[in-house]
Design an enzyme around this catalytic site. Structure first.
Site, PDB file in Angstrom:
ATOM      1  N   ARG A   1      50.151  43.191  54.339  1.00 23.38           N
ATOM      2  CA  ARG A   1      51.433  43.821  53.994  1.00 23.38           C
ATOM      3  C   ARG A   1      51.897  44.872  54.997  1.00 23.38           C
ATOM      4  O   ARG A   1      53.067  44.920  55.351  1.00 23.38           O
ATOM      5  CB  ARG A   1      51.347  44.447  52.593  1.00 23.38           C
ATOM      6  CG  ARG A   1      51.298  43.419  51.481  1.00 23.38           C
ATOM      7  CD  ARG A   1      51.075  44.083  50.143  1.00 23.38           C
ATOM      8  NE  ARG A   1      50.885  43.098  49.071  1.00 23.38           N
ATOM      9  CZ  ARG A   1      50.332  43.370  47.904  1.00 23.38           C
ATOM     10  NH1 ARG A   1      49.901  44.611  47.642  1.00 23.38           N
ATOM     11  NH2 ARG A   1      50.202  42.425  46.990  1.00 23.38           N
TER      12      ARG A   1
ATOM     13  N   CYS B   1      53.295  43.998  43.223  1.00 26.97           N
ATOM     14  CA  CYS B   1      54.157  43.647  42.091  1.00 26.97           C
ATOM     15  C   CYS B   1      55.117  44.766  41.705  1.00 26.97           C
ATOM     16  O   CYS B   1      56.311  44.525  41.474  1.00 26.97           O
ATOM     17  CB  CYS B   1      53.300  43.248  40.890  1.00 26.97           C
ATOM     18  SG  CYS B   1      51.980  44.405  40.508  1.00 26.97           S
TER      19      CYS B   1
ATOM     20  N   GLN C   1      52.348  49.974  33.713  1.00 31.16           N
ATOM     21  CA  GLN C   1      51.975  48.646  34.170  1.00 31.16           C
ATOM     22  C   GLN C   1      51.047  47.900  33.211  1.00 31.16           C
ATOM     23  O   GLN C   1      50.094  48.451  32.660  1.00 31.16           O
ATOM     24  CB  GLN C   1      51.339  48.740  35.568  1.00 31.16           C
ATOM     25  CG  GLN C   1      52.338  49.206  36.614  1.00 31.16           C
ATOM     26  CD  GLN C   1      51.791  49.296  38.019  1.00 31.16           C
ATOM     27  OE1 GLN C   1      52.091  50.239  38.737  1.00 31.16           O
ATOM     28  NE2 GLN C   1      51.003  48.321  38.450  1.00 31.16           N
TER      29      GLN C   1
ATOM     30  N   LYS D   1      50.950  52.183  48.149  1.00 33.72           N
ATOM     31  CA  LYS D   1      51.541  50.871  48.433  1.00 33.72           C
ATOM     32  C   LYS D   1      53.041  50.902  48.162  1.00 33.72           C
ATOM     33  O   LYS D   1      53.847  50.431  48.973  1.00 33.72           O
ATOM     34  CB  LYS D   1      50.899  49.793  47.549  1.00 33.72           C
ATOM     35  CG  LYS D   1      49.509  49.345  47.946  1.00 33.72           C
ATOM     36  CD  LYS D   1      49.013  48.316  46.921  1.00 33.72           C
ATOM     37  CE  LYS D   1      47.551  47.988  47.105  1.00 33.72           C
ATOM     38  NZ  LYS D   1      47.069  47.089  46.024  1.00 33.72           N
TER      39      LYS D   1
ATOM     40  N   ARG E   1      48.578  52.666  33.920  1.00 32.75           N
ATOM     41  CA  ARG E   1      48.230  51.443  33.195  1.00 32.75           C
ATOM     42  C   ARG E   1      48.408  51.681  31.699  1.00 32.75           C
ATOM     43  O   ARG E   1      47.914  52.672  31.164  1.00 32.75           O
ATOM     44  CB  ARG E   1      46.779  51.052  33.487  1.00 32.75           C
ATOM     45  CG  ARG E   1      46.395  49.665  32.991  1.00 32.75           C
ATOM     46  CD  ARG E   1      47.036  48.561  33.803  1.00 32.75           C
ATOM     47  NE  ARG E   1      46.526  48.500  35.164  1.00 32.75           N
ATOM     48  CZ  ARG E   1      47.057  47.731  36.116  1.00 32.75           C
ATOM     49  NH1 ARG E   1      48.119  46.984  35.860  1.00 32.75           N
ATOM     50  NH2 ARG E   1      46.550  47.721  37.332  1.00 32.75           N
TER      51      ARG E   1
ATOM     52  N   HIS F   1      55.539  44.777  33.861  1.00 36.19           N
ATOM     53  CA  HIS F   1      55.536  46.170  34.292  1.00 36.19           C
ATOM     54  C   HIS F   1      56.900  46.812  34.030  1.00 36.19           C
ATOM     55  O   HIS F   1      57.945  46.165  34.185  1.00 36.19           O
ATOM     56  CB  HIS F   1      55.259  46.263  35.793  1.00 36.19           C
ATOM     57  CG  HIS F   1      53.873  45.864  36.193  1.00 36.19           C
ATOM     58  ND1 HIS F   1      52.848  45.657  35.295  1.00 36.19           N
ATOM     59  CD2 HIS F   1      53.343  45.638  37.441  1.00 36.19           C
ATOM     60  CE1 HIS F   1      51.747  45.322  35.959  1.00 36.19           C
ATOM     61  NE2 HIS F   1      52.022  45.297  37.247  1.00 36.19           N
TER      62      HIS F   1
END
Length: 338
Positions: A97, A126, A153, A206, A228, A235
């Site tokens: 990435r 994601c 998420q 990220k 989470r 999400h």
């Protein structure tokens, strides 16, 4: 077109097969690839049975496209080998990435950067994917200065083990499967991935770095908190977006309603707003709760929801493949012996 799905027996790999079938991608020959222990097992695709093969066998079969969802170390080792054989690789791991020589692509945002020379293409994280889909039409109009995002998420983002943990805890099973260091049922864990030296998690960084790369704009400041929660459908994200210029809220809604890949769900009079349950098994990004930030000028609050296994992984990868085919950047029989 020969298509390999690497990691075909995993949670995301299974979803990739489902999306390829649903979207009628022109697969003339499916090559399911998984770990050695799964070689020889059969999977079903469009009513036919296909045997799982090894990585080496798949490379020798020279597929035109290989969609990877098998982890970073696997992608690092094998994606170049597929590419050397002429295969175009779309990789769902984090391996490529931030590689400056590789494109990081969300089709609704920056598919135009792709060329025939791109043999390894990275699929973003994601949580980044759904956010940039929602941000793109607004950035084009008002230019984004800064984004403060908090994510909520799904356990499906961790994998089958996490889903099992949640379900076991919900059934009252003690000392069962553990994907997280804490209970997830009736709880919220403010950590996704490992912590880094700066106090952020890898998932948070990220989102920050990938947003700049995908939007082709390093001037956009991003800060993230990723969390989470015990849900399954997808999400959710709360984004506070500061623009360089003022905006009209009705115009914002019109821009989002017309943008590709977005469904506007913003009717508070009737309690209509995006929820993970509504996004489950859908390809779109759902946006709502649009309102001005009354604490500072030129700033919008928005709520963004998407199925992380579909748009956040499988669907985005298949959409990249569709773009490659439509734009004639890859064609049947294009793979060659290195």
């Amino acid at each position: 077109m020969k298509v390999a799905v690497v990691g075909a027996t995993g949670l995301v790999g299974t979803k990739m097969l489902q999306v390829l079938a649903e979207r009628n991608f022109p697969v003339s020959e499916l090559i399911p690839v998984a770990s050695e222990k799964s070689v020889g097992k059969e999977i079903e695709f469009k009513g036919k049975k296909f045997k799982v093969v090894s990585m080496e066998t798949a490379i020798a079969m020279k597929p035109e496209i290989a969609i990877f969802s098998a982890g970073g170390s696997t992608s690092t080792e094998f994606a170049p080998k597929f590419a050397e054989a002429g295969t175009t690789v779309i990789d769902n791991s984090s391996a490529w990435r931030m590689d400056p020589t590789k494109k990081l692509v969300v089709p609704e945002v920056n598919a135009n950067v792709l060329t025939k020379e791109d043999k390894i293409i990275a699929n973003p994280n994601c949580s980044t994917i759904q956010m940039v889909v929602a941000l793109k039409p607004l950035h084009d109009k008002y230019k984004i200065k800064r984004v403060v995002v908090s994510t909520y998420q799904s356990v499906t983002g961790t994998g089958v083990k996490a889903v099992t943990q949640l379900m076991e805890e919900r059934q009252g099973i003690k000392d069962g499967t553990k994907a997280y260091p804490y209970e997830i049922d009736l709880n919220v864990i403010p950590q996704i991935d490992v912590f880094l030296e700066n106090g952020y998690t890898k998932e948070e960084m990220k989102m920050i770095k990938e947003t700049n790369k995908i939007m082709c704009d390093d001037s956009i400041k991003v800060t993230a908190t990723t969390v989470r929660i015990p849900v399954m459908g997808g999400h959710s994200e709360s984004a506070n977006v500061e623009f360089a210029t003022d905006f009209d809220l009705d115009e914002v809604k019109q821009l989002l309603a017309k943008a590709p890949g977005i469904v506007l769900v913003d009717d508070i009079a009737n309690l209509q707003y995006p929820m993970p349950k509504d996004a489950h098994d859908k390809d779109e990004v759902f946006v709502g709760r649009l309102r001005r930030d009354e604490s500072q000028p030129n700033t919008l609050n928005m709520w963004i929801v998407s199925d992380n296994l579909r748009k956040g992984a499988a669907t985005n990868a298949v959409q990249i493949a569709e773009y490659l085919l439509k734009s004639e950047l890859v064609s049947a029989g294009s793979a060659v012996v290195a």
